[in-house]
Design an enzyme around this catalytic site. Sequence first.
Site, PDB file in Angstrom:
ATOM      1  CE  LYS A   1      -3.875  -1.896   2.721  1.00 13.54           C
ATOM      2  NZ  LYS A   1      -4.920  -1.806   1.678  1.00 13.54           N
TER       3      LYS A   1
ATOM      4  NE  ARG B   1     -10.376 -10.444  -1.953  1.00 15.37           N
ATOM      5  CZ  ARG B   1     -10.766  -9.600  -2.891  1.00 15.37           C
ATOM      6  NH1 ARG B   1     -11.149 -10.043  -4.077  1.00 15.37           N
ATOM      7  NH2 ARG B   1     -10.795  -8.299  -2.660  1.00 15.37           N
TER       8      ARG B   1
HETATM    9  N1  BES Z   1      -8.043  -3.964   4.400  1.00 15.04           N
HETATM   10  C1  BES Z   1      -8.195  -3.599   3.026  1.00 15.04           C
HETATM   11  C2  BES Z   1      -9.533  -2.922   2.742  1.00 15.04           C
HETATM   12  C3  BES Z   1      -9.691  -1.549   3.327  1.00 15.04           C
HETATM   13  C4  BES Z   1      -9.324  -0.438   2.594  1.00 15.04           C
HETATM   14  C5  BES Z   1     -10.307  -1.371   4.553  1.00 15.04           C
HETATM   15  C6  BES Z   1      -9.521   0.821   3.127  1.00 15.04           C
HETATM   16  C7  BES Z   1     -10.488  -0.119   5.082  1.00 15.04           C
HETATM   17  C8  BES Z   1     -10.108   0.980   4.355  1.00 15.04           C
HETATM   18  C9  BES Z   1      -8.117  -4.857   2.145  1.00 15.04           C
HETATM   19  O1  BES Z   1      -7.289  -5.848   2.631  1.00 15.04           O
HETATM   20  C10 BES Z   1      -7.579  -4.431   0.831  1.00 15.04           C
HETATM   21  O2  BES Z   1      -6.488  -3.959   0.791  1.00 15.04           O
HETATM   22  N2  BES Z   1      -8.371  -4.609  -0.225  1.00 15.04           N
HETATM   23  C11 BES Z   1      -7.971  -4.239  -1.539  1.00 15.04           C
HETATM   24  C12 BES Z   1      -8.410  -5.312  -2.482  1.00 15.04           C
HETATM   25  C13 BES Z   1      -7.905  -5.153  -3.880  1.00 15.04           C
HETATM   26  C14 BES Z   1      -6.394  -5.315  -3.919  1.00 15.04           C
HETATM   27  C15 BES Z   1      -8.558  -6.176  -4.776  1.00 15.04           C
HETATM   28  C16 BES Z   1      -8.623  -2.912  -1.882  1.00 15.04           C
HETATM   29  O3  BES Z   1      -9.783  -2.729  -1.569  1.00 15.04           O
HETATM   30  O4  BES Z   1      -7.940  -2.076  -2.461  1.00 15.04           O
HETATM   31 MN    MN Z   2      -5.280  -5.571   2.055  1.00 16.20          MN
END
Ligand code: BES
Ligand code: MN
Length: 497
Positions: free
Chosen positions: A274, A348
Amino acid sequence: MTRSVNLAELTDLETFKVIAVPLVTREGTLAFADGVPATIAGVTLPTALTAEWCESQGLKTKVGSTAVLRNFSDTTLVLMVTNGNETTLEQWRQLGAAVAKVQPKTPAALLVSLTPNATLAQSSQAITEGLILASYDYKKPESAATASLVLVGEGAADAQADVARGVQIGSLVADGANWAKRLVDMPAQDLSPKAFATFAKERLEGLPHVDVEIWKDTKIAEERLGGLIGVNLGSAQPARLVIATYTPPSTANQPHIILVGKGVTFDSGGLSLKTGEGMMTMKTDMTGAAVVTAVLAAAAELGLPIRVTAIAPLTENMTGPAALRPGDVLKIRNGMTVEVLNTDAEGRLILADALSLAAEQNPDAIIDVATLTGAQAVALGDEIGAVFASRDDLAAQLLAASERSGETMWRMPLHPSYESHIDSDVADIKNIGKAGRAGSISAALFLQRFVNGLPWAHLDIAGPSRMDATRGYYQRGGSAYGARTLVEYLIERSRQA
Ligand code: BES
Ligand code: MN
Ligand code: ZN
């Protein structure tokens, strides 16, 4: 950390420095709610709340407006406007919150009267929740004050026992949410998977009819939790899985509900890293795990006649030398293979194992709670959670529970045609959908592959899991979103059984 709430008599009122009196709006003007006595603690209330007088007090007719009136002797009166025809439980909750904030350390008395659409027990539960939720302060875990509810008007005399139960429910629900908020707000350096498991065990152990197990490395490997093991590869902290069951003593045909919570104690994204900004709040990513733990504890403390299991897979998502690589394939507990094309879609992967475990027990329903996708926050913002459900009745029950709890939720579609978004060339499925398209739906469809066709719902609370400002009974930071809705759901589900 909190207030404790009890019941008091009208004759006790003069001992309080803070007294809250509910108002209603009738045809656009303000009036005291039915049953509010003309004289309170020796002070005669104004008989007509004229527009000029209200304005001078800073009191608006807008629903939910509050004002502190200080012109009656030394007594502080906090008043709240509710709408005469459409009073909601949420307004009682906001009233509780407003009172909790006026003088946080002073014992307060709150008058509760019958309003349309709610019993005195329900209103008392809501006001209790508002008082306790609003009293949460991460930096001051110890501070405590009391609040006393005083029933007035119609039905007050006969409602004491029901109201006492309402106050008990509200207290357990809000204390549970506050407990979960504290874990969410804790820095990830202090809340490793191991530390989380210890906190969960401390919370649950010793509760009546509750059994807690913590799975460590060997057990996790033996049980073939390939998703959890894969996500954990990049972390210096070992993974854990908390599995707790509440089995009430009465035996006959109790429904069994399994709650599954995402427990990523810190989400850096892994090798699909990230941005610095993107990971600033990622200690929040264990909200689901904290929520299901708190809900199971509340179910046990309330002695609900329903079997509840909580499963929380716990890991960090980090970038260590052994970290999972994009393109790697993991084998989940149920035997399905997953191509990991983005290591940041880790939730997931660990939920797949936990849902597989849940399905093996053949429960009446599986409900998971997860801060799963940024797309959920894009779609619904930080005041609405997403509900996905494989069955309409389960969706309806959860939405009804969310209406009672005040945790707003909205149903989203498990659109079958989007299944193609998670097709993989080398495995059964891949862990990402189509870029920039329906990301929270493809994530939900991914999870659905692991519940073996059982009644299942998925709460994606990525947006509302954390509040960016203090508002009403929420503080900036963790919200434990979903906890109150799930307790409401379990109460109602156990009533039907
Ligand atoms: N924990 C994050 C989702 C999240 C994002 C929660 C912002 C709270 C605030 C999750 O693990 C994630 O990073 N999801 C990705 C999935 C994508 C790579 C398909 C996302 O939503 O960007
Ligand atoms: Mn994530
Ligand atoms: Zn995550």
